[in-house]
Enzyme design. Structure first.
Site, PDB file in Angstrom:
ATOM      1  N   LYS A   9     -10.233   2.558  14.082  1.00  0.00           N
ATOM      2  CA  LYS A   9      -8.904   2.942  14.586  1.00  0.00           C
ATOM      3  C   LYS A   9      -8.945   3.045  16.112  1.00  0.00           C
ATOM      4  O   LYS A   9      -8.048   2.566  16.808  1.00  0.00           O
ATOM      5  CB  LYS A   9      -8.463   4.283  13.982  1.00  0.00           C
ATOM      6  N   SER A  53      -4.400   6.961  13.427  1.00  0.00           N
ATOM      7  CA  SER A  53      -4.736   8.164  12.665  1.00  0.00           C
ATOM      8  C   SER A  53      -5.212   9.271  13.598  1.00  0.00           C
ATOM      9  O   SER A  53      -5.856   9.012  14.618  1.00  0.00           O
ATOM     10  CB  SER A  53      -5.848   7.824  11.663  1.00  0.00           C
ATOM     11  N   ILE A  92     -13.674  21.973  -4.031  1.00  0.00           N
ATOM     12  CA  ILE A  92     -13.157  22.324  -2.693  1.00  0.00           C
ATOM     13  C   ILE A  92     -14.353  22.330  -1.745  1.00  0.00           C
ATOM     14  O   ILE A  92     -15.304  23.097  -1.938  1.00  0.00           O
ATOM     15  CB  ILE A  92     -12.435  23.687  -2.704  1.00  0.00           C
ATOM     16  N   TYR A 146     -14.725   3.991   9.744  1.00  0.00           N
ATOM     17  CA  TYR A 146     -13.269   3.854   9.558  1.00  0.00           C
ATOM     18  C   TYR A 146     -12.550   4.405  10.786  1.00  0.00           C
ATOM     19  O   TYR A 146     -11.732   3.715  11.400  1.00  0.00           O
ATOM     20  CB  TYR A 146     -12.815   4.603   8.297  1.00  0.00           C
ATOM     21  N   GLY A 195       0.832  -1.214   0.000  1.00  0.00           N
ATOM     22  CA  GLY A 195       0.000   0.000   0.000  1.00  0.00           C
ATOM     23  C   GLY A 195       0.860   1.255   0.000  1.00  0.00           C
ATOM     24  O   GLY A 195       2.086   1.187  -0.065  1.00  0.00           O
ATOM     25  N   ARG A 204      -5.404  21.074   7.369  1.00  0.00           N
ATOM     26  CA  ARG A 204      -4.878  19.780   7.784  1.00  0.00           C
ATOM     27  C   ARG A 204      -3.361  19.871   7.920  1.00  0.00           C
ATOM     28  O   ARG A 204      -2.724  20.776   7.381  1.00  0.00           O
ATOM     29  CB  ARG A 204      -5.208  18.692   6.741  1.00  0.00           C
TER      30      ARG A 204
HETATM   31  C1  WQD Z   1      -8.225  16.878   3.248  1.00  0.00           C
HETATM   32  C2  WQD Z   1      -8.880  18.240   3.074  1.00  0.00           C
HETATM   33  C3  WQD Z   1     -11.252  18.111   2.682  1.00  0.00           C
HETATM   34  C4  WQD Z   1     -10.907  16.113  -1.210  1.00  0.00           C
HETATM   35  C5  WQD Z   1      -8.754  11.305   5.740  1.00  0.00           C
HETATM   36  C6  WQD Z   1      -8.860  10.359   6.917  1.00  0.00           C
HETATM   37  C7  WQD Z   1      -7.480  10.151   7.509  1.00  0.00           C
HETATM   38  C8  WQD Z   1      -6.593   9.620   6.438  1.00  0.00           C
HETATM   39  C9  WQD Z   1      -6.492  10.664   5.323  1.00  0.00           C
HETATM   40  C10 WQD Z   1      -6.405   7.279   5.887  1.00  0.00           C
HETATM   41  C11 WQD Z   1     -10.220  18.362   3.786  1.00  0.00           C
HETATM   42  C12 WQD Z   1     -10.539  18.686   1.462  1.00  0.00           C
HETATM   43  C13 WQD Z   1     -10.626  16.718   0.003  1.00  0.00           C
HETATM   44  C14 WQD Z   1     -11.463  16.895  -2.259  1.00  0.00           C
HETATM   45  C15 WQD Z   1     -11.436  18.815  -0.815  1.00  0.00           C
HETATM   46  N1  WQD Z   1      -7.114   8.403   5.948  1.00  0.00           N
HETATM   47  N2  WQD Z   1     -10.883  18.038   0.181  1.00  0.00           N
HETATM   48  N3  WQD Z   1     -11.707  18.230  -2.023  1.00  0.00           N
HETATM   49  O1  WQD Z   1     -10.420  13.784   5.312  1.00  0.00           O
HETATM   50  O2  WQD Z   1      -8.393  15.037   6.258  1.00  0.00           O
HETATM   51  O3  WQD Z   1      -8.366  12.566   6.202  1.00  0.00           O
HETATM   52  O4  WQD Z   1      -7.821  10.843   4.805  1.00  0.00           O
HETATM   53  O5  WQD Z   1      -5.289   7.079   6.224  1.00  0.00           O
HETATM   54  O6  WQD Z   1      -7.563   9.219   8.553  1.00  0.00           O
HETATM   55  O7  WQD Z   1      -9.678  10.947   7.904  1.00  0.00           O
HETATM   56  O8  WQD Z   1      -8.196  13.824   4.081  1.00  0.00           O
HETATM   57  O9  WQD Z   1      -7.536  14.339   1.773  1.00  0.00           O
HETATM   58  O10 WQD Z   1      -9.930  13.590   2.208  1.00  0.00           O
HETATM   59  O11 WQD Z   1      -9.203  15.871   2.922  1.00  0.00           O
HETATM   60  O12 WQD Z   1     -11.690  20.034  -0.632  1.00  0.00           O
HETATM   61  O13 WQD Z   1     -11.748  16.404  -3.406  1.00  0.00           O
HETATM   62  O14 WQD Z   1      -9.157  18.438   1.680  1.00  0.00           O
HETATM   63  O15 WQD Z   1     -12.483  18.794   2.917  1.00  0.00           O
HETATM   64  O16 WQD Z   1     -10.346  19.710   4.243  1.00  0.00           O
HETATM   65  P1  WQD Z   1      -8.953  13.890   5.504  1.00  0.00           P
HETATM   66  P2  WQD Z   1      -8.728  14.350   2.662  1.00  0.00           P
END
Ligand code: WQD
Length: 339
Positions: free
Chosen positions: A154, A125, A217, A150, A10, A231
């Site tokens: 965890k 996480s 977004i 999910y 992965g 983030r």
């Molecule tokens: C990041 C930011 C979205 C997609 C999750 C899990 C975490 C880990 C990583 C597994 C946020 C914004 C996103 C898009 C957007 N999972 N976004 N448009 O949700 O912080 O974390 O994934 O290991 O455990 O919780 O990550 O990349 O989905 O989102 O605006 O098409 O980007 O709203 O602010 P997230 P993400």
């Protein structure tokens, strides 16, 4: 010294295998290939010159897990990545997530006890914190109700690990990741989402590659400087290196308790628009995006307090946001050449 890396083909697992091999560890990968490709094994060999042992195993099946540990009795430690990890999918298929993620953990821990393997590093996480009341978030922050099955797996897995460590010879280090992104500088391994990406970076790079028409977004009405979600993005290689340091900590008997927890982030928060602008600047590409409504389940902002990981674990993220944006794009362009 042999390390078992479950989920080792992965995204984070493969980068960790590279770092382990480069530190001289012998690696066995156990993966069911449900969300990754066997070619990753050859690409790891191209990077390190050493082909990891690969075992195709569904760890949620006790008998398959038993056979794996019977075959590799000389495992020193286990780094456990294998789990289903799509937040959105987990809402629609909770039982798949509870069965796979929890049964796999139980089977691995059971076999570790069976074979007197004492060292366990767990892929956790920051999602267990939910929306922290205080930022940056430290390891002793209260855990919140998970916003998805999910995330709940965890939390449940962390509790199982605590109880098993307390009742056995197993020592555990739980690494709570923030947002892993980017790719190895060789562009031979990286994040390879199946179908439409859930996460920001693969969707962004596919938009840049013209595969997606525009990036949505999810909301610009959050209580953040530019209104978009914040983030703590961390380069996957920095994250991978933290796992090697965790294993070495166990080898050197430095653990302070049977179960330790470390936040693995950079300590810096970036908004979605910060990411888009950085990507555009570094790669000289314009990104087509639209502001749409918030995504259900998203928290507003989170970034790590990394002091404990920096001081106690002796690990610190080194790669910059530009490194992350550049390597993510290099990986995407390489993928497109191959496919
Ligand atoms: C990041 C930011 C979205 C997609 C999750 C899990 C975490 C880990 C990583 C597994 C946020 C914004 C996103 C898009 C957007 N999972 N976004 N448009 O949700 O912080 O974390 O994934 O290991 O455990 O919780 O990550 O990349 O989905 O989102 O605006 O098409 O980007 O709203 O602010 P997230 P993400």
């Amino acid at each position: 010294m042999k390390i078992l890396v479950t989920g080792g083909t992965g995204f984070i697992g493969s980068h960790t295998v590279v770092e382990l091999q480069e530190k001289g560890f012998e690696v066995v990968i156990a993966d069911d290939l449900s969300n990754s490709f066997i070619e990753v094994v050859d690409n790891i060999e191209k990077i390190t010159g050493v082909k990891p042992i690969f075992e195709k195993v569904d760890l949620s099946i006790a008998e398959e897990t038993r056979k794996l540990f019977e075959k590799h009795k000389d495992i020193f430690g286990v780094i456990h990545f294998a789990a289903s990890k799509a937040v959105g999918e987990s809402v629609n298929k909770p039982l798949l997530y509870y069965r796979n993620n929890i049964n796999s953990l139980i089977n691995v821990l059971e076999q570790m006890q069976e074979h007197d393997i004492k060292n366990f590093v767990f892929s956790s996480s920051c999602t267990v914190y939910g929306q922290p009341d205080k930022l940056p978030v430290s390891e002793n922050a209260p855990l919140k109700k998970a916003l998805s099955p999910y995330g709940n797996t965890k939390k449940i897995c962390e509790d199982i690990i605590d109880d098993v460590a307390a009742a056995s010879e197993i020592n555990a280090i739980k690494l709570r990741y923030f947002n892993p992104i980017g790719a190895h500088e060789s562009a031979l391994i990286g994040e390879y989402p199946q179908g439409i990406p859930n996460n920001l970076i693969p969707y962004l790079t596919q938009t840049a590659a013209g595969i997606r028409e525009f990036l949505s977004i999810y909301g610009n009405d959050y209580n953040t400087p530019d209104g978009t979600g914040i983030r703590d993005y961390i380069h996957v290689v920095d994250l991978a290196k933290a796992h090697v340091i965790a294993i070495e900590r166990m080898i050197n008997n430095k653990c302070l308790s049977k179960t330790e927890i470390f936040n693995i982030g950079t300590g810096v928060g970036y908004s979605v628009l910060d990411i888009v602008k950085s990507f555009e600047k570094v790669n000289e590409i314009k990104i087509n995006y639209k502001i749409v409504s918030r995504r259900a389940g998203d928290i507003e902002k989170v970034w790590a307090d990394t002091a404990y990981a920096n001081d106690e674990l002796g690990w610190k993220a080194e790669r910059t946001l530009d490194d992350m944006m550049r390597s993510a794009w290099n990986w995407e362009t390489k993928l497109r050449i191959e496919n």
